[in-house]
Design a protein around this motif. Structure first.
Motif, PDB file in Angstrom:
ATOM      1  N   GLU A   6       1.005  -1.244   0.054  1.00 54.08           N
ATOM      2  CA  GLU A   6      -0.029  -0.064   0.111  1.00 54.08           C
ATOM      3  C   GLU A   6       0.872   1.274   0.014  1.00 54.08           C
ATOM      4  O   GLU A   6       2.033   1.272   0.614  1.00 54.08           O
ATOM      5  N   CYS A  22      -2.623   0.123  -3.992  1.00 53.20           N
ATOM      6  CA  CYS A  22      -2.096  -1.219  -3.761  1.00 53.20           C
ATOM      7  C   CYS A  22      -1.788  -1.693  -4.757  1.00 53.20           C
ATOM      8  O   CYS A  22      -2.175  -2.296  -5.841  1.00 53.20           O
ATOM      9  N   TRP A  36     -10.235  -3.314   0.198  1.00 54.89           N
ATOM     10  CA  TRP A  36      -9.720  -2.661   1.401  1.00 54.89           C
ATOM     11  C   TRP A  36     -10.721  -2.736   2.429  1.00 54.89           C
ATOM     12  O   TRP A  36     -11.538  -2.676   2.554  1.00 54.89           O
ATOM     13  N   ARG A  38     -10.190  -1.723   7.266  1.00 56.78           N
ATOM     14  CA  ARG A  38      -9.588  -0.925   7.917  1.00 56.78           C
ATOM     15  C   ARG A  38      -9.548  -1.012   9.142  1.00 56.78           C
ATOM     16  O   ARG A  38     -10.813  -1.750   9.504  1.00 56.78           O
ATOM     17  N   CYS A  50     -14.654  -3.321  -1.754  1.00 59.44           N
ATOM     18  CA  CYS A  50     -14.290  -4.586  -2.559  1.00 59.44           C
ATOM     19  C   CYS A  50     -14.447  -4.238  -4.065  1.00 59.44           C
ATOM     20  O   CYS A  50     -15.438  -4.087  -4.302  1.00 59.44           O
ATOM     21  N   ILE A  70     -13.377   2.660  -5.240  1.00 63.05           N
ATOM     22  CA  ILE A  70     -12.525   1.997  -5.738  1.00 63.05           C
ATOM     23  C   ILE A  70     -12.295   1.698  -7.121  1.00 63.05           C
ATOM     24  O   ILE A  70     -13.163   1.841  -8.037  1.00 63.05           O
ATOM     25  N   LEU A  81      -7.940   3.279  -3.951  1.00 59.56           N
ATOM     26  CA  LEU A  81      -9.127   3.875  -3.235  1.00 59.56           C
ATOM     27  C   LEU A  81      -9.013   5.227  -3.228  1.00 59.56           C
ATOM     28  O   LEU A  81      -8.182   5.854  -2.422  1.00 59.56           O
ATOM     29  N   TYR A  94      -5.457   1.410   6.994  1.00 54.92           N
ATOM     30  CA  TYR A  94      -6.020   0.641   5.699  1.00 54.92           C
ATOM     31  C   TYR A  94      -5.198  -0.287   5.211  1.00 54.92           C
ATOM     32  O   TYR A  94      -4.079  -0.102   4.921  1.00 54.92           O
ATOM     33  N   TYR A  95      -5.729  -1.431   5.192  1.00 57.45           N
ATOM     34  CA  TYR A  95      -5.162  -2.654   4.495  1.00 57.45           C
ATOM     35  C   TYR A  95      -5.689  -3.147   3.429  1.00 57.45           C
ATOM     36  O   TYR A  95      -7.055  -3.104   2.878  1.00 57.45           O
ATOM     37  N   CYS A  96      -4.687  -3.496   2.502  1.00 54.43           N
ATOM     38  CA  CYS A  96      -5.271  -3.908   0.992  1.00 54.43           C
ATOM     39  C   CYS A  96      -5.226  -5.441   1.194  1.00 54.43           C
ATOM     40  O   CYS A  96      -4.417  -6.179   2.063  1.00 54.43           O
ATOM     41  N   CYS A 100     -10.928 -10.283  -1.384  1.00 53.60           N
ATOM     42  CA  CYS A 100     -11.991  -9.353  -0.453  1.00 53.60           C
ATOM     43  C   CYS A 100     -13.591  -9.792  -0.368  1.00 53.60           C
ATOM     44  O   CYS A 100     -14.061  -9.197   0.323  1.00 53.60           O
ATOM     45  N   TRP A 111      -2.695 -10.133   3.075  1.00 55.21           N
ATOM     46  CA  TRP A 111      -2.848  -8.846   3.415  1.00 55.21           C
ATOM     47  C   TRP A 111      -1.595  -7.902   3.380  1.00 55.21           C
ATOM     48  O   TRP A 111      -0.688  -8.604   2.996  1.00 55.21           O
TER      49      TRP A 111
END
Length: 121
Positions: A6, A22, A36, A38, A50, A70, A81, A94-96, A100, A111
């Motif tokens: 990310e 990402c 994504w 969070r 997603c 997105i 995003l 925030y995580y990719c 998803c 992740w």
């Protein structure tokens, strides 16, 4: 080796915008729905958005609908995003994630390392 990296986090004032990226590598990008999640301090990880790779449909959490968008660039193996109208409650890491299209964060296979987004005046 599969990697999700990310970028684009930071500090922004309420009402401002940020774009997260990402970048994926090490796997067949087209085979995965990437999106994504969070996690705010003291809270669990929650789904944000997603992108379904099979039909190009998008999902958004109710809390971000109308503000976040997105998108996906298969040529660059990258998912974005765009976050507009940011609020203090959007503050989180925030995580990719891939895949998803899951009913729980526990089911995500891969992740990214996370990107901090802080919304504050």
């Amino acid at each position: 080796q599969l990697q999700l990296v990310e970028s684009g986090g930071g500090l922004v004032q309420p009402g401002g915008s940020l774009r997260l990226s990402c970048a994926a590598s090490g796997f067949a990008f087209d085979d995965y729905a990437i999106g994504w999640f969070r996690q705010a301090p003291g809270k669990g990880r929650e789904a944000v958005s997603c992108f379904n790779n099979e039909n190009s449909r998008t999902f958004y959490a109710d809390s971000v609908k109308g503000r976040f968008t997105i998108s996906r660039d298969n040529a660059k193996n990258t998912v974005y995003l765009q976050m507009n109208g940011l609020k203090p409650e959007d503050t989180a890491v925030y995580y990719c994630a891939a895949d998803c299209l899951v009913t729980s964060p526990d089911m995500v296979k891969y992740w990214g390392q996370g990107a901090q987004v802080t919304v504050s005046s």
